[in-house]
Design a protein around this motif. Structure first.
Motif, PDB file in Angstrom:
ATOM      1  N   ASN A   1       0.829  -1.228   0.000  1.00 26.70           N
ATOM      2  CA  ASN A   1       0.000   0.000   0.000  1.00 26.70           C
ATOM      3  C   ASN A   1       0.856   1.269   0.000  1.00 26.70           C
ATOM      4  O   ASN A   1       0.624   2.209   0.761  1.00 26.70           O
ATOM      5  CB  ASN A   1      -0.953   0.022   1.198  1.00 26.70           C
ATOM      6  CG  ASN A   1      -1.948  -1.125   1.159  1.00 26.70           C
ATOM      7  OD1 ASN A   1      -2.443  -1.484   0.075  1.00 26.70           O
ATOM      8  ND2 ASN A   1      -2.245  -1.707   2.312  1.00 26.70           N
ATOM      9  N   GLY A   2       1.877   1.273  -0.833  1.00 22.66           N
ATOM     10  CA  GLY A   2       2.703   2.470  -0.991  1.00 22.66           C
ATOM     11  C   GLY A   2       3.804   2.620   0.025  1.00 22.66           C
ATOM     12  O   GLY A   2       4.534   3.625   0.015  1.00 22.66           O
ATOM     13  N   ARG A   3       3.977   1.644   0.908  1.00 19.93           N
ATOM     14  CA  ARG A   3       5.032   1.728   1.917  1.00 19.93           C
ATOM     15  C   ARG A   3       6.260   0.947   1.451  1.00 19.93           C
ATOM     16  O   ARG A   3       6.156  -0.099   0.810  1.00 19.93           O
ATOM     17  CB  ARG A   3       4.534   1.182   3.259  1.00 19.93           C
ATOM     18  CG  ARG A   3       3.395   2.004   3.853  1.00 19.93           C
ATOM     19  CD  ARG A   3       2.768   1.304   5.042  1.00 19.93           C
ATOM     20  NE  ARG A   3       3.731   1.149   6.152  1.00 19.93           N
ATOM     21  CZ  ARG A   3       3.918  -0.004   6.787  1.00 19.93           C
ATOM     22  NH1 ARG A   3       3.254  -1.084   6.415  1.00 19.93           N
ATOM     23  NH2 ARG A   3       4.764  -0.050   7.789  1.00 19.93           N
TER      24      ARG A   3
ATOM     25  N   CYS B   1       9.224   3.827   5.084  1.00 19.57           N
ATOM     26  CA  CYS B   1       8.888   5.146   4.538  1.00 19.57           C
ATOM     27  C   CYS B   1       7.869   4.961   3.432  1.00 19.57           C
ATOM     28  O   CYS B   1       7.548   3.836   3.035  1.00 19.57           O
ATOM     29  CB  CYS B   1      10.136   5.860   4.021  1.00 19.57           C
ATOM     30  SG  CYS B   1      10.873   5.062   2.566  1.00 19.57           S
ATOM     31  N   ASN B   2       7.337   6.068   2.916  1.00 14.93           N
ATOM     32  CA  ASN B   2       6.403   6.023   1.798  1.00 14.93           C
ATOM     33  C   ASN B   2       7.184   6.102   0.486  1.00 14.93           C
ATOM     34  O   ASN B   2       8.280   6.680   0.421  1.00 14.93           O
ATOM     35  CB  ASN B   2       5.408   7.173   1.875  1.00 14.93           C
ATOM     36  CG  ASN B   2       4.475   7.028   3.062  1.00 14.93           C
ATOM     37  OD1 ASN B   2       4.056   5.916   3.401  1.00 14.93           O
ATOM     38  ND2 ASN B   2       4.156   8.140   3.719  1.00 14.93           N
ATOM     39  N   TYR B   3       6.590   5.529  -0.537  1.00  8.97           N
ATOM     40  CA  TYR B   3       7.266   5.526  -1.841  1.00  8.97           C
ATOM     41  C   TYR B   3       7.503   6.946  -2.345  1.00  8.97           C
ATOM     42  O   TYR B   3       8.463   7.208  -3.069  1.00  8.97           O
ATOM     43  CB  TYR B   3       6.432   4.729  -2.853  1.00  8.97           C
ATOM     44  CG  TYR B   3       7.096   4.610  -4.212  1.00  8.97           C
ATOM     45  CD1 TYR B   3       8.199   3.788  -4.392  1.00  8.97           C
ATOM     46  CD2 TYR B   3       6.616   5.344  -5.299  1.00  8.97           C
ATOM     47  CE1 TYR B   3       8.809   3.680  -5.630  1.00  8.97           C
ATOM     48  CE2 TYR B   3       7.221   5.246  -6.538  1.00  8.97           C
ATOM     49  CZ  TYR B   3       8.325   4.411  -6.698  1.00  8.97           C
ATOM     50  OH  TYR B   3       8.937   4.320  -7.931  1.00  8.97           O
ATOM     51  N   THR B   4       6.644   7.881  -1.936  1.00  5.03           N
ATOM     52  CA  THR B   4       6.787   9.270  -2.390  1.00  5.03           C
ATOM     53  C   THR B   4       8.027   9.947  -1.794  1.00  5.03           C
ATOM     54  O   THR B   4       8.458  10.991  -2.275  1.00  5.03           O
ATOM     55  CB  THR B   4       5.533  10.071  -2.003  1.00  5.03           C
ATOM     56  OG1 THR B   4       5.329   9.957  -0.584  1.00  5.03           O
ATOM     57  CG2 THR B   4       4.312   9.557  -2.749  1.00  5.03           C
ATOM     58  N   GLU B   5       8.625   9.327  -0.777  1.00  6.32           N
ATOM     59  CA  GLU B   5       9.781   9.929  -0.122  1.00  6.32           C
ATOM     60  C   GLU B   5      11.111   9.540  -0.786  1.00  6.32           C
ATOM     61  O   GLU B   5      12.160  10.123  -0.485  1.00  6.32           O
ATOM     62  CB  GLU B   5       9.826   9.527   1.354  1.00  6.32           C
ATOM     63  CG  GLU B   5       8.637   9.998   2.173  1.00  6.32           C
ATOM     64  CD  GLU B   5       8.747   9.533   3.610  1.00  6.32           C
ATOM     65  OE1 GLU B   5       9.741   9.912   4.275  1.00  6.32           O
ATOM     66  OE2 GLU B   5       7.859   8.772   4.058  1.00  6.32           O
TER      67      GLU B   5
END
Length: 408
Positions: free
Chosen positions: A385-387, A397-401
């Motif tokens: 879920n994007g982690r 962390c989140n993939y956006t980081e």
């Protein structure tokens, strides 16, 4: 395929399939080994050929002598007693020839057994016993190094403890040791005998060892101020080299006039003790060429190859990782004269997928500083879920980081 009639009388066909897969082939491992084991197979084969040639020459010599004697006796008008004596002499000679043939046959069988043992050793290389096989190879390399460095006793003990007597060349180096010891004691006789024994092979390789040995004999006669014998020696042994080595002969002959205490460097050097060291080195080179051996010990060759494969400019930097053998000063000194590895460009390999990171699959950096491929992080984000969970530190962390890294 088994065909069994069932109880009702009808015939049915049943196929029995062996569920076990065929044994894996060790051909790839053997092929790789053969590329590095030329000397390992060549040395016993050359010794085998040498034994066969020696036995053949002895047989021809004795057979020719017997036939010649028979012809002489047949053409002579001998009394019965003389004829019996000649026949008894021939019988004794033939019995001696039989013993020689039996001894020669045993020697050939030993050499053939040694060749067979080495082939069997190479064929035994497979994935299941590769560790044991490599240990045996290491022991062989160490024995080879000890023999070349004249540590004969230690080499014999290691070979016996490892049970690799048929896989090493102790007897051949023992043969060379007698010649080397004699040369170090300023005696050329064993070396000249070795040259005579291998005359045809040395002639094919255009060896100058015998010529240099004869020159040293001449120099020693001049040193002893035995000029008359020196001249006789030159006429007997050196005249045949005049057409091809006249300049060297002229220089050596001049020592008769300049004597051993001359101050002229061009002649003085001929009387120095290091000339015997040159003869030892030359014999070693010819000995190795005769049996197809490498001039360098195998240990040196493997060590240099390994260090050269690891050597890069980064190895000599202050931030060289400690896991790199070339971070240690002794290895750096050994690698100094060696060329750098031919791999000029580094490759980034993803820790997770083991795939190369390039422009199609670029690296991405997590906030904790660890780098993974885009493909690996995208797959992980889809599952979580994007982690993103760092597999080496458990950092989350989140993939956006994550930040994309660019390869220049």
């Amino acid at each position: 395929m088994d065909i069994d009639p069932p109880p009702n009388g009808n015939t049915t066909t049943t196929t029995t399939v062996d569920p076990s897969p065929p044994p894996p082939s060790n051909l790839p491992q053997l092929s790789e080994s053969l590329k590095l084991e030329h000397q390992f197979l060549r040395v016993p084969f050359e010794q085998f050929k040498k034994t066969i040639r020696s036995n053949h020459r002895a047989l021809e010599k004795d057979i020719s002598a017997v036939i010649s004697t028979v012809n002489v006796v047949a053409a002579s008008d001998l009394s019965p007693d003389d004829a019996v004596n000649h026949l008894n002499s021939l019988i004794s000679r033939l019995q001696g020839l039989k013993r020689k043939l039996e001894e020669g046959n045993r020697a050939e069988n030993i050499q053939a057994q040694r060749c067979r043992a080495r082939i069997d050793h190479l064929e035994s290389a497979d994935a299941e016993n590769m560790s044991e096989w490599n240990n045996t190879r290491l022991n062989r390399i160490l024995v080879d190094y000890m023999l070349r460095m004249s540590y004969y006793g230690t080499a014999v003990e290691l070979a016996e403890c490892s049970k690799i007597q048929d896989l090493v060349d102790i007897d051949i180096f023992q043969e060379a040791k007698k010649v080397i010891d004699a040369l170090q004691n300023k005696d050329v006789s064993p070396a000249l005998a070795w040259c005579a024994e291998n005359k045809s092979r040395l002639k094919k390789s255009k060896s100058k060892l015998e010529f240099h040995l004869r020159l040293q004999e001449f120099i020693e006669l001049v040193r002893a101020e035995n000029n008359l014998e020196a001249v006789k020696h030159a006429r007997t042994y050196l005249a045949q080299w005049g057409a091809t080595h006249m300049k060297e002969l002229q220089r050596v002959f001049a020592t008769v006039a300049f004597k051993r205490d001359t101050e002229y460097a061009i002649y003085k050097v001929l009387f120095e003790a290091k000339q015997w060291d040159f003869l030892v080195d030359e014999f070693r080179q010819e000995f190795c060429k005769l049996y197809g051996m490498t001039l360098e010990p195998l240990l040196n060759i493997y060590l240099q190859a390994g260090l050269s494969a690891l050597k890069t400019p980064n190895c000599y930097e202050d931030d060289c990782p400690k896991e790199d053998p070339l971070s240690q000063e002794p290895f750096r000194k050994l690698a100094t004269p060696l060329p750098y590895s031919k791999q000029n460009h580094s490759k980034l390999v993803c820790y997770i997928t083991k795939e190369i990171m390039d422009t199609e699959n670029p690296p991405q950096v997590l906030p904790n500083g660890y780098v993974y491929s885009t493909k690996a992080l995208e797959e992980m984000a889809k599952k979580n879920n994007g982690r993103i969970i760092c597999p080496r530190t458990d950092f989350v962390c989140n993939y956006t980081e994550v930040i994309k890294a660019y390869i220049s």
